[in-house]
Design a protein around this motif. Structure first.
Motif, PDB file in Angstrom:
ATOM      1  N   PRO A  97       0.831  -1.213   0.000  1.00 30.26           N
ATOM      2  CA  PRO A  97       0.000   0.000   0.000  1.00 30.26           C
ATOM      3  C   PRO A  97       0.862   1.257   0.000  1.00 30.26           C
ATOM      4  CG  PRO A  97      -0.821  -1.582   1.591  1.00 30.26           C
ATOM      5  CD  PRO A  97       0.496  -2.114   1.104  1.00 30.26           C
ATOM      6  N   GLY A  98       0.515   2.180  -0.866  1.00 32.93           N
ATOM      7  CA  GLY A  98       1.247   3.443  -0.905  1.00 32.93           C
ATOM      8  C   GLY A  98       2.530   3.402  -1.704  1.00 32.93           C
ATOM      9  N   VAL A 117       0.791   8.350 -12.056  1.00 34.37           N
ATOM     10  CA  VAL A 117       0.333   8.326 -10.655  1.00 34.37           C
ATOM     11  C   VAL A 117       0.271   9.751 -10.101  1.00 34.37           C
ATOM     12  CG1 VAL A 117       0.900   7.520  -8.338  1.00 34.37           C
ATOM     13  CG2 VAL A 117       1.144   5.973 -10.282  1.00 34.37           C
ATOM     14  N   GLN A 121      -3.206  11.744  -8.781  1.00 31.50           N
ATOM     15  CA  GLN A 121      -3.377  12.410  -7.473  1.00 31.50           C
ATOM     16  C   GLN A 121      -4.069  13.755  -7.623  1.00 31.50           C
ATOM     17  OE1 GLN A 121       0.211  12.791  -5.017  1.00 31.50           O
ATOM     18  NE2 GLN A 121       1.158  11.367  -6.445  1.00 31.50           N
ATOM     19  N   GLY A 123      -6.310  14.383  -9.857  1.00 35.73           N
ATOM     20  CA  GLY A 123      -7.605  14.204 -10.509  1.00 35.73           C
ATOM     21  C   GLY A 123      -7.514  14.166 -12.019  1.00 35.73           C
ATOM     22  N   GLU A 125      -6.886  11.827 -14.857  1.00 34.09           N
ATOM     23  CA  GLU A 125      -6.780  10.399 -15.153  1.00 34.09           C
ATOM     24  C   GLU A 125      -7.876  10.036 -16.142  1.00 34.09           C
ATOM     25  OE1 GLU A 125      -6.230   6.581 -12.316  1.00 34.09           O
ATOM     26  OE2 GLU A 125      -8.177   7.562 -12.136  1.00 34.09           O
TER      27      GLU A 125
ATOM     28  N   MET B   1      10.558   8.411  -2.445  1.00 35.69           N
ATOM     29  CA  MET B   1       9.149   8.780  -2.543  1.00 35.69           C
ATOM     30  C   MET B   1       8.717   9.507  -1.267  1.00 35.69           C
ATOM     31  SD  MET B   1       6.087   6.216  -3.524  1.00 35.69           S
ATOM     32  CE  MET B   1       7.128   5.389  -4.710  1.00 35.69           C
ATOM     33  N   PHE B   5       3.226  11.750  -1.372  1.00 32.89           N
ATOM     34  CA  PHE B   5       2.974  10.846  -2.487  1.00 32.89           C
ATOM     35  C   PHE B   5       2.382   9.531  -1.979  1.00 32.89           C
ATOM     36  CE2 PHE B   5       4.102   7.351  -5.191  1.00 32.89           C
ATOM     37  CZ  PHE B   5       3.822   7.815  -6.454  1.00 32.89           C
ATOM     38  N   LEU B   6       2.976   9.034  -0.900  1.00 36.21           N
ATOM     39  CA  LEU B   6       2.502   7.760  -0.348  1.00 36.21           C
ATOM     40  C   LEU B   6       1.040   7.856   0.055  1.00 36.21           C
ATOM     41  CD1 LEU B   6       5.523   6.655   1.860  1.00 36.21           C
ATOM     42  CD2 LEU B   6       4.801   5.738  -0.331  1.00 36.21           C
ATOM     43  N   ALA B   8      -1.236   9.906  -0.996  1.00 37.07           N
ATOM     44  CA  ALA B   8      -2.115  10.034  -2.164  1.00 37.07           C
ATOM     45  C   ALA B   8      -2.304   8.692  -2.851  1.00 37.07           C
ATOM     46  CB  ALA B   8      -1.538  11.050  -3.137  1.00 37.07           C
ATOM     47  N   ALA B   9      -1.216   7.934  -2.944  1.00 39.83           N
ATOM     48  CA  ALA B   9      -1.311   6.637  -3.597  1.00 39.83           C
ATOM     49  C   ALA B   9      -2.237   5.706  -2.826  1.00 39.83           C
ATOM     50  CB  ALA B   9       0.079   6.009  -3.732  1.00 39.83           C
ATOM     51  N   ILE B  10      -2.178   5.787  -1.508  1.00 40.06           N
ATOM     52  CA  ILE B  10      -3.077   4.974  -0.693  1.00 40.06           C
ATOM     53  C   ILE B  10      -4.524   5.359  -0.978  1.00 40.06           C
ATOM     54  CG2 ILE B  10      -3.839   4.561   1.687  1.00 40.06           C
ATOM     55  CD1 ILE B  10      -0.835   4.864   2.460  1.00 40.06           C
ATOM     56  N   LEU B  12      -5.687   6.476  -3.713  1.00 37.38           N
ATOM     57  CA  LEU B  12      -6.081   5.966  -5.020  1.00 37.38           C
ATOM     58  C   LEU B  12      -6.604   4.549  -4.920  1.00 37.38           C
ATOM     59  CD1 LEU B  12      -3.263   7.268  -7.344  1.00 37.38           C
ATOM     60  CD2 LEU B  12      -5.675   7.875  -7.408  1.00 37.38           C
ATOM     61  N   LEU B  13      -6.042   3.815  -3.980  1.00 38.93           N
ATOM     62  CA  LEU B  13      -6.490   2.437  -3.817  1.00 38.93           C
ATOM     63  C   LEU B  13      -7.883   2.358  -3.203  1.00 38.93           C
ATOM     64  CD1 LEU B  13      -3.219   0.706  -2.592  1.00 38.93           C
ATOM     65  CD2 LEU B  13      -4.308   0.509  -4.806  1.00 38.93           C
ATOM     66  N   ALA B  24     -11.768   9.973 -10.823  1.00 42.48           N
ATOM     67  CA  ALA B  24     -11.133  11.228 -10.426  1.00 42.48           C
ATOM     68  C   ALA B  24     -12.096  12.413 -10.422  1.00 42.48           C
ATOM     69  CB  ALA B  24      -9.954  11.528 -11.361  1.00 42.48           C
TER      70      ALA B  24
END
Lengths: 299, 126
Positions: A97-98, A117, A121, A123, A125, B1, B5-6, B8-10, B12-13, B24
């Motif tokens: 995750p992340g 990616v 973040q 918006g 996409e 990273m 960023f981390l 935000a990526a979480i 996204l999941l 989005a």
């Protein structure tokens, strides 16, 4: 009339039993089974330069395919769905995750992924499925909706609810089309063989795409090797290796789990998936790469 | 990273709705809750839409759309076409559109009898 049974002495039975057990273990170890570890499967993929070479190795290990008959078909009946646990839609179920996907990409594609990616973040996409494209064979393993399987002695069909997609796996001994006759398609050309309840598949002729949202791209040169097996009554495991000499520095392995859903009242049905049945599902890619609904109709 | 960023990526999941398009356009960090009456339940692939009429204090009516997954996921969540007939009163929560239009990704609906309807429950294999 009485029959006289011949009994073998215990001293002879024990070695015979051990020999049988060893033979069974050796046979089942020839082609990786559902329990094979991720580490071993990653290492297995790295031993080969191409999907074709891995597939040929698995064929050799199997010592020939098992000929299915209508009486010996594996029981994959039912409706299944991906168990995506903590990894969401990530293609690689080992993706933390992340973190970014752990694919070993060439630098140009790694940069494209990181930018994808970063924009998501913000918006920005767009998913090609928004145009109602099917996910295709590579991405299809990571779609979270329903699946069904139809097995016959000569073909196995892998059916995915998303975009009503069907992959045909030819297990009748045929080969791929000749190289000069190949052309890229969403689901490619899949040949395979059965070995002790395992379906081993080689797929080529795939067209370029992306593994999933916020995931890398793959090129027209991608080829897949898959081993699918029921681990128990409700669990279907799939080992998948992607070989993409254009974009990947080494094969990318993932292990997928699909769970047979309980449906005692037989209510679940896979319906045709057409994105424009409902005007409110019509999305468009914007100039900046983002996605927006076209026009709502709530009246 | 970096840490941002981390995070935000979480996020996204944990996209608001799974389906055929990017999510989005919805703000996954915000929720809105409205109370209203079901006008129509568009039970369709790849996404379903629950159309809800919401009356404001000044008497005007705003028609909202709440997007959810398609029929098979809803069915697995216990949400059938017949669960929400026109005229059903409910309070519904969703992630709103970033552009301000009256639409949202359906998170949870609560009926007058207190029962909750969450489309995402359909993704739990059982």
């Amino acid at each position: 009339m009485t029959s006289k049974k011949t009994r073998l002495p215990l001293s002879l039975l024990r070695p015979l039993a051990w020999a049988a057990a060893i033979a069974i273990h050796s046979a089942s170890a020839q082609v990786p089974d559902a329990a094979a570890s991720r580490e071993d499967m990653v290492a297995l993929g790295k031993r080969f330069d191409s999907a074709e070479a891995l597939y040929q190795y698995l064929q050799q290990q199997a010592g020939g395919s098992t000929t299915l008959t209508w009486q010996t078909l594996p029981d994959w009946r039912g409706v299944y769905s991906m168990d995506f646990g903590q990894t969401g839609l990530a293609y690689d179920t080992s993706q933390a995750p992340g973190q970014l996907p752990p694919a070993k990409l060439i630098p140009e594609q790694q940069a494209i992924l990181e930018e994808r990616v970063r924009l998501a973040q913000q918006g920005i996409e767009f998913d090609p499925l928004g145009r109602c494209e099917p996910p295709g064979a590579a991405r299809g393993v990571s779609e979270p909706f329903l699946r069904e399987y139809a097995i016959t002695p000569e073909q196995t069909w892998l059916m995915n609810e998303v975009a009503a997609e069907t992959r045909r796996i030819y297990t009748d001994g045929r080969q791929h089309l000749a190289p000069d006759d190949r052309f890229p398609t969403f689901d490619g050309d899949s040949i395979g063989f059965w070995h002790e309840g395992r379906l081993v598949i080689h797929t080529n002729q795939l067209r370029a795409g992306m593994y999933q949202r916020s995931q890398p791209n793959y090129s027209d040169d991608i080829e897949l090797v898959e081993i699918m097996q029921k681990a128990d009554e409700r669990t279907l495991i799939s080992h998948v290796w992607a070989f993409d000499p254009q974009y990947l520095l080494e094969p990318w392995y993932t292990r997928k789990t699909y769970v047979k859903l309980t449906d005692p009242e037989k209510q679940l049905r896979i319906h045709y998936w057409y994105c424009f049945d409902n005007q409110n599902n019509d999305v468009q890619e914007q100039e900046d790469g983002s996605t927006q609904f076209k026009d709502f109709d709530f009246d | 990273m970096n840490r941002q960023f981390l995070l935000a990526a979480i996020l996204l999941l944990s996209a608001p709705v799974f389906g055929h398009h990017s999510t989005a356009m919805f703000d996954a960090n915000k929720t809105i809750t409205v109370t209203g009456t079901v006008k129509e339940f568009q039970y369709s692939n790849p996404h379903s839409w629950l159309i809800v009429e919401v009356r404001s204090d000044d008497g005007s009516v705003v028609t909202w759309g709440f997007e959810a997954e398609g029929p098979t996921t809803l069915m697995r969540s216990g949400i059938r076409k017949s669960t929400l007939p026109a005229g059903t009163r409910l309070t519904i929560t969703g992630h709103p559109m970033t552009d301000g239009r009256p639409a949202a990704a359906w998170v949870k609906a609560v009926l007058e009898d207190g029962s909750e309807l969450n489309p995402r429950n359909g993704f739990v294999p059982r």
